[in-house]
Design an enzyme around this catalytic site. Structure first.
Site, PDB file in Angstrom:
ATOM      1  N   HIS A   1      41.193  24.487  43.342  1.00  0.00           N
ATOM      2  CA  HIS A   1      40.704  24.152  44.696  1.00  0.00           C
ATOM      3  C   HIS A   1      39.692  23.002  44.663  1.00  0.00           C
ATOM      4  O   HIS A   1      38.773  22.942  45.475  1.00  0.00           O
ATOM      5  CB  HIS A   1      40.089  25.378  45.375  1.00  0.00           C
ATOM      6  CG  HIS A   1      41.049  26.494  45.596  1.00  0.00           C
ATOM      7  ND1 HIS A   1      41.897  26.554  46.680  1.00  0.00           N
ATOM      8  CD2 HIS A   1      41.317  27.597  44.849  1.00  0.00           C
ATOM      9  CE1 HIS A   1      42.642  27.653  46.605  1.00  0.00           C
ATOM     10  NE2 HIS A   1      42.306  28.296  45.495  1.00  0.00           N
TER      11      HIS A   1
ATOM     12  N   ASN B   1      44.134  32.118  51.325  1.00  0.00           N
ATOM     13  CA  ASN B   1      45.072  31.007  51.180  1.00  0.00           C
ATOM     14  C   ASN B   1      45.951  30.904  52.420  1.00  0.00           C
ATOM     15  O   ASN B   1      45.906  31.760  53.307  1.00  0.00           O
ATOM     16  CB  ASN B   1      45.962  31.217  49.950  1.00  0.00           C
ATOM     17  CG  ASN B   1      45.211  31.076  48.638  1.00  0.00           C
ATOM     18  OD1 ASN B   1      44.266  30.304  48.533  1.00  0.00           O
ATOM     19  ND2 ASN B   1      45.633  31.827  47.631  1.00  0.00           N
TER      20      ASN B   1
ATOM     21  N   HIS C   1      32.212  33.575  47.779  1.00  0.00           N
ATOM     22  CA  HIS C   1      32.212  34.734  46.882  1.00  0.00           C
ATOM     23  C   HIS C   1      32.705  35.947  47.660  1.00  0.00           C
ATOM     24  O   HIS C   1      32.166  36.268  48.722  1.00  0.00           O
ATOM     25  CB  HIS C   1      30.811  34.977  46.337  1.00  0.00           C
ATOM     26  CG  HIS C   1      30.679  36.206  45.494  1.00  0.00           C
ATOM     27  ND1 HIS C   1      31.659  36.628  44.632  1.00  0.00           N
ATOM     28  CD2 HIS C   1      29.666  37.123  45.385  1.00  0.00           C
ATOM     29  CE1 HIS C   1      31.267  37.739  44.024  1.00  0.00           C
ATOM     30  NE2 HIS C   1      30.075  38.051  44.466  1.00  0.00           N
TER      31      HIS C   1
ATOM     32  N   TYR D   1      34.216  34.606  40.961  1.00  0.00           N
ATOM     33  CA  TYR D   1      33.711  33.633  41.930  1.00  0.00           C
ATOM     34  C   TYR D   1      32.204  33.448  41.810  1.00  0.00           C
ATOM     35  O   TYR D   1      31.686  32.349  42.003  1.00  0.00           O
ATOM     36  CB  TYR D   1      34.079  34.055  43.354  1.00  0.00           C
ATOM     37  CG  TYR D   1      35.483  33.661  43.733  1.00  0.00           C
ATOM     38  CD1 TYR D   1      36.573  34.161  43.021  1.00  0.00           C
ATOM     39  CD2 TYR D   1      35.738  32.798  44.785  1.00  0.00           C
ATOM     40  CE1 TYR D   1      37.863  33.809  43.351  1.00  0.00           C
ATOM     41  CE2 TYR D   1      37.030  32.434  45.129  1.00  0.00           C
ATOM     42  CZ  TYR D   1      38.089  32.935  44.409  1.00  0.00           C
ATOM     43  OH  TYR D   1      39.364  32.571  44.730  1.00  0.00           O
TER      44      TYR D   1
END
Length: 747
Positions: free
Chosen positions: A127, A200, A392, A415
């Protein structure tokens, strides 16, 4: 003799010299102030002792609190050092004479070059290529019976948000329109804490267990020996992995569909991927999946458009997002929930809700709208906001909790861990874009880039020196839902229900329209055709045979290989129309219509331009040159315009070739051409026609379409009036594409 602290000794000495009364020592018996005891009701942080001072409450660049946001970074008319010393020269380093070496004492040069050397932070492993925007989320109040989360529960409640869209595989310098999954991450700055919904544009993922994150990412990224191909899955290592690791076949099918080449971020669905748990005020729980539904519908590029955009405008999606916000055509989505009973089995209609490679068709569990998201502000500084925003999944608020989805469980660690390297320490939550919009009293201290100046002397619990502050509370507090953890042996395994890797892939394929199936076949054929290892192609063909024989046979024909027979029984599935992007009508708000003119202000152009803008669309005048044509301001020229930018094309003229016009392209590439027309206009028409976009013309434009044989083809409109053409073109745009122009060869 009574023991005295060093502070008391110093104060006695000061009093003896100055003649002033001895200051009292708070909390010291006999000092006139009672001993501090932990209060029975919570109080805020104790005030500092009278001898303690603090830095002024200023922004990171020295502006007073309350100054306008633009003063936070740049203040005043004069150039200064980072410490605020004014500079008279920043063009010349300090030297030993005009031709001498630079002196080590040149503090300004060292500060300037050192900061430049460290401007870049490590990009995200995945990403990395992204764009972000600010907005607001407004609750419908329809989730009040499902969750105690205030930003969802209260009707009309508005919550600030920041959304980051991204591709997965490419580096920061890659193109926007590559075939890839897109990230859709939303940070809700609620008054109960920050909630991050990190998803996503596809509802399933390649893997079921987070321990395989490094494997799928290493396989999908460039080859380690050459670091190519960039931002592509059309290579051996990706298909080697997914053909061996068949749980990836469902996500791979989504990637090979038109969902893998989104038209824009504004026309893209978002999914939370995982199943989450909600708890309401009564302590009742349900399981949910989060969905973002775009106001404009779900649309994609055709493959040639994606390729052209990667070269002509690699910032295609980023530009579209920011231009639409600047134009006031704010992107909108509805947040919806699929709701399931929270049963011990954690399944619904036989589907394991903890398996991130599975969906629940919307026909079985409708998506219930709970709020609206509007993006209405672009970043002021891309690095400070888009690059430094840190998401997160563990950023939760009361009323929302996680489940035992093994992919989600691993993301809860990963994350947070990744930010420690990217953002240089544990205080990344103090970066402005990450700061919560709720009061914080976390007792965390020190570390790299600690911007807060904490008071008190007791950053631990329990304590008496800070009067016990801060205090736990049960009022609107986050509570981990007390789910029973089954006593079981420690194993490295997954449930049996996770082992079905084909039935839902077949469901997706069967839910596609013929034109969408044809696009999927072409995508598989292209991607596998870029692989060199024959065994990889054959292994993936076997996976396709286990999904659908027609799909496998068509791809095998394109590769020049035999189609294998299935090795599993093909299940009967019920198609889900909600998975298809074709066959519905959507608002055309914010769509772009190009209007071709020549050196004459053609009849009807001004009127039709006003009508386009009045309908919430964006008109762009395309002319032989910049500046003005008559009274019209030109936005694009024949040299800078390509069809990928426009959702429809209107022809008010048939411009003749200019002396310096580029030569016409090969005739066999598309529609017929007229030699008497500027070849760059022919290129626009040709591409719009091939890309199934609506085309309209009046006057000389209609004559041109008639002359080149397009006037009677599907989606091409001619009329005597400009407004008549526009009305019909707008109706066609509601379908997004004119797919009947190219009938599919498969059923």
């Amino acid at each position: 003799m009574e023991s005295r602290s060093p502070a008391e000794v110093i104060k006695d000495a000061v009093s003896a010299v100055t003649g002033e009364p001895k200051p009292e020592v708070p909390g010291k018996p006999g000092s006139g102030t009672p001993t501090v005891e932990e209060p029975t009701t919570p109080v805020g942080p104790l005030p500092p002792s009278q001898e303690q001072g603090q830095p002024d409450t200023r922004t990171p660049t020295g502006a007073e609190t309350g100054a306008p946001p633009t003063a936070f970074a740049q203040q005043g008319p004069y150039l200064t050092t980072a410490q605020g010393a004014r500079l008279r020269d920043t063009d010349h380093s300090l030297k030993a004479g005009p031709r001498g070496p630079i002196l080590l004492q040149d503090h300004h040069f060292r500060e300037k070059i050192t900061h430049f050397d460290h401007e870049r932070i490590p990009e995200r492993v995945v990403h990395a290529r992204g764009a972000g925007a600010h907005g607001v989320f407004t609750s419908y109040g329809t989730a009040s019976n499902l969750t105690q989360a205030g930003f969802l529960k209260h009707k009309g409640k508005e919550t600030d948000v920041f959304v980051r869209f991204s591709t997965v595989l490419g580096s920061r310098g890659s193109a926007d329109t590559v075939r890839d999954t897109r990230g859709f991450a939303t940070k809700f700055y609620t008054d109960e804490g920050t909630f991050d919904l990190v998803g996503n544009n596809m509802p399933v993922f390649f893997i079921q267990d987070a321990i395989k994150f490094p494997d799928i990412v290493h396989a999908a990224k460039w080859h380690p020996d050459r670091e190519i191909p960039q931002a592509q899955s059309a290579h051996d290592t990706f298909w080697d992995f997914v053909s061996l690791h068949t749980e990836a076949q469902h996500h791979t099918m989504w990637n090979m569909s038109d969902r893998g080449i989104a038209r824009s971020y504004r026309m893209m669905e978002g999914f939370g991927v995982h199943t989450f748990r909600l708890v309401n005020d009564a302590g009742e729980t349900v399981l949910v999946k989060f969905h973002w539904k775009p106001k404009l519908g779900v649309h994609s590029l055709v493959w040639e458009e994606a390729q052209i955009a990667s070269g002509v405008d690699p910032d295609f999606h980023r530009r579209d997002l920011y231009d639409s916000i600047e134009a006031g055509a704010y992107p909108e989505w509805e947040l919806g929930l699929q709701v399931f009973p929270d049963t011990p089995e954690e399944t619904f209609a036989g589907i394991d809700l903890l398996d991130p490679t599975k969906i629940v068709p919307e026909e079985l569990a409708p998506v219930q709208p709970v709020g609206k998201l509007v993006l209405n502000r672009t970043p002021t500084n891309f690095h400070a906001e888009v690059e430094q925003v840190a998401f997160h999944l563990g950023n939760l608020v009361p009323g929302i909790d996680v489940t035992n989805d093994p992919l989600l469980q691993g993301r809860l660690f990963s994350y947070l861990d990744t930010q420690l390297t990217r953002l240089a320490g544990p205080n990344f939550h103090q970066i402005p874009i990450n700061r919560p919009h709720a009061p914080v009293n976390d007792m965390l201290r020190d570390g790299f880039h600690q911007h807060a100046v904490h008071g008190g002397v007791a950053p631990y619990k329990p304590n008496s020196l800070d009067a016990g502050n801060p205090f736990p509370t049960t009022e609107n507090a986050f509570v981990d839902v007390p789910v029973v953890v089954t006593e079981a042996p420690k194993v490295r395994d997954l449930p049996v229900s996770f082992k079905d890797h084909y039935s839902q892939v077949r469901l997706f394929w069967q839910s596609m329209t013929p034109v969408e199936r044809e696009h999927i076949i072409r995508a598989y054929t292209f991607e596998l055709g870029k692989c060199f290892e024959q065994a990889i192609k054959e292994r993936q063909l076997q996976c396709l045979a286990n999904i659908d024989p027609v799909l496998c046979a068509e791809v095998a024909t394109g590769l020049g290989l035999p189609a294998p027979a299935p090795t599993v029984d093909l299940p009967e599935v019920t198609p889900s129309p909600a998975l298809s992007q074709v066959g519905q009508q959507w608002p055309a708000d914010g769509r772009i219509i190009g209007i071709v003119v020549d050196d004459v202000d053609a009849d009807g152009v001004a009127e039709v331009r006003e009508a386009i803008a009045g309908a919430g669309l964006v008109p762009l005048i395309i002319a032989p040159h910049g500046g003005k044509v008559g009274a019209l301001t030109v936005q694009r020229t024949f040299a800078t315009a390509r069809s990928i930018e426009f959702d429809a094309l209107l022809l008010a003229a048939a411009p003749v070739p200019a002396p310096d016009a580029v030569p016409a392209r090969d005739e066999k590439a598309g529609a017929p051409r007229a030699a008497a027309v500027d070849p760059r206009v022919n290129l626009l028409i040709d591409e719009c026609w091939r890309h199934a976009k609506a085309i309209g013309g009046w006057g000389p434009g209609a004559e041109l379409l008639q002359r080149i044989g397009l006037a009677d083809t599907p989606g091409v409109v001619t009329d005597a009036s400009a407004t008549g053409v526009l009305a019909t073109v707008q109706q066609l745009m509601a379908n997004h594409r004119v797919w009947e122009r190219f009938p599919a060869s498969i059923s």
